[in-house]
Design a protein around this motif. Sequence first.
Motif, mmCIF file in Angstrom:
data_model
loop_
_atom_site.group_PDB
_atom_site.id
_atom_site.type_symbol
_atom_site.label_atom_id
_atom_site.label_comp_id
_atom_site.label_asym_id
_atom_site.label_seq_id
_atom_site.Cartn_x
_atom_site.Cartn_y
_atom_site.Cartn_z
ATOM 1 N N VAL A 108 -49.672 -51.849 -33.804
ATOM 2 C CA VAL A 108 -50.157 -50.891 -34.793
ATOM 3 C C VAL A 108 -50.571 -51.646 -36.051
ATOM 4 N N TYR A 109 -51.803 -51.423 -36.478
ATOM 5 C CA TYR A 109 -52.311 -51.972 -37.738
ATOM 6 C C TYR A 109 -52.338 -50.801 -38.706
ATOM 7 N N THR A 110 -51.731 -50.967 -39.882
ATOM 8 C CA THR A 110 -51.691 -49.833 -40.802
ATOM 9 C C THR A 110 -52.084 -50.251 -42.214
ATOM 10 N N VAL A 111 -52.905 -49.404 -42.868
ATOM 11 C CA VAL A 111 -53.466 -49.726 -44.185
ATOM 12 C C VAL A 111 -53.034 -48.684 -45.208
ATOM 13 N N GLU A 112 -52.610 -49.136 -46.405
ATOM 14 C CA GLU A 112 -52.190 -48.226 -47.472
ATOM 15 C C GLU A 112 -52.765 -48.714 -48.806
ATOM 16 N N ARG A 113 -53.166 -47.756 -49.669
ATOM 17 C CA ARG A 113 -53.782 -48.128 -50.950
ATOM 18 C C ARG A 113 -52.792 -48.181 -52.112
ATOM 19 N N TYR A 114 -51.509 -47.804 -51.890
ATOM 20 C CA TYR A 114 -50.467 -47.970 -52.916
ATOM 21 C C TYR A 114 -49.552 -49.120 -52.509
ATOM 22 N N ARG A 115 -49.453 -50.115 -53.394
ATOM 23 C CA ARG A 115 -48.604 -51.270 -53.100
ATOM 24 C C ARG A 115 -47.132 -50.861 -52.918
ATOM 25 N N THR A 116 -46.659 -49.945 -53.803
ATOM 26 C CA THR A 116 -45.253 -49.507 -53.737
ATOM 27 C C THR A 116 -44.933 -48.908 -52.363
ATOM 28 N N LEU A 117 -45.789 -48.006 -51.911
ATOM 29 C CA LEU A 117 -45.544 -47.357 -50.619
ATOM 30 C C LEU A 117 -45.558 -48.385 -49.493
ATOM 31 N N MET A 118 -46.498 -49.317 -49.581
ATOM 32 C CA MET A 118 -46.607 -50.357 -48.548
ATOM 33 C C MET A 118 -45.316 -51.169 -48.459
ATOM 34 N N LYS A 119 -44.818 -51.604 -49.631
ATOM 35 C CA LYS A 119 -43.581 -52.421 -49.665
ATOM 36 C C LYS A 119 -42.402 -51.630 -49.103
ATOM 37 N N GLU A 120 -42.287 -50.363 -49.529
ATOM 38 C CA GLU A 120 -41.154 -49.554 -49.048
ATOM 39 C C GLU A 120 -41.245 -49.350 -47.533
ATOM 40 N N ALA A 121 -42.447 -49.118 -47.055
ATOM 41 C CA ALA A 121 -42.628 -48.919 -45.606
ATOM 42 C C ALA A 121 -42.286 -50.209 -44.853
ATOM 43 N N GLU A 122 -42.717 -51.345 -45.383
ATOM 44 C CA GLU A 122 -42.424 -52.633 -44.728
ATOM 45 C C GLU A 122 -40.914 -52.842 -44.615
ATOM 46 N N ALA A 123 -40.184 -52.471 -45.685
ATOM 47 C CA ALA A 123 -38.715 -52.629 -45.660
ATOM 48 C C ALA A 123 -38.110 -51.770 -44.548
#
Length: 220
Positions: A108-123
């Motif tokens: 799965v390749y996933t793209v997000e435009r908010y850095r905060t959301l991206m970091k939280e999702a990665e965690a």
Amino acid sequence: MAAAKDKGAAQTQVAKLIMALRSQGVTDPGVLNAIEKTPRDLFTPDLFKERSWEDSALPIACGQTISQPYIVGLMTQALTIEPRSRVLEIGTGSGYQTAILSKVSRLVYTVERYRTLMKEAEARFAILGLTNVITKFGDGGEGWAEQAPFDRIMVTAAAQDEPVKLLTQLKPNGVLVAPVGKGPVQSLRRYAGDGKGGFKVEALCDVRFVPLLDGVAREL
Ligand code: SAH
């Protein structure tokens, strides 16, 4: 004792949700199993933890939302993913839909435009040990040209018009599912490639998604 009771209560809530989804037409065993095994409470904010297993969308950071489980189930099922599929998701948000996709596809390749959301999702992906998710901070409206073409594409924010650019990043026999429309209520559409460069387009139902916005967010 209290912990055992909590666990029992949580299991009942999960079972109820699965039954509700099934009665609304989400019947794909792989999809239902992924929803059952993915702890949605890991993806919801503290304020709404108790409502994690309700079949409703909930607010998350940056003014965005975690999708309703029924819609997650419906969209995942409509994508008719195969075990070998490489899937592109636009709009990581909490990462909940990503986690469901990761259980039924190869990558799965996933793209997000908010850095905060991206970091939280990665965690969260790290906590769950999901090793087949690749994240990118960027404008998902552009797709992910370097990794294209994809077998499947899912857009979890509402595109104003036909997602033409993303369709060019789909394999000839691929499937794309996206909410399309300008207002607060959009049409959930399924585009199935006919193998010759054309698409069969189907409107599945009305949905309410946050808009797909241009560019990356300047805020965190
Ligand atoms: N699938 C998510 C739903 C998130 S809501 C979940 O299950 O939690 C839609 C997300 O799309 C938001 O996080 C929003 O920031 C993101 N988004 C909107 N426009 C975007 C764009 N152009 N590129 C990438 N992400 C976008």
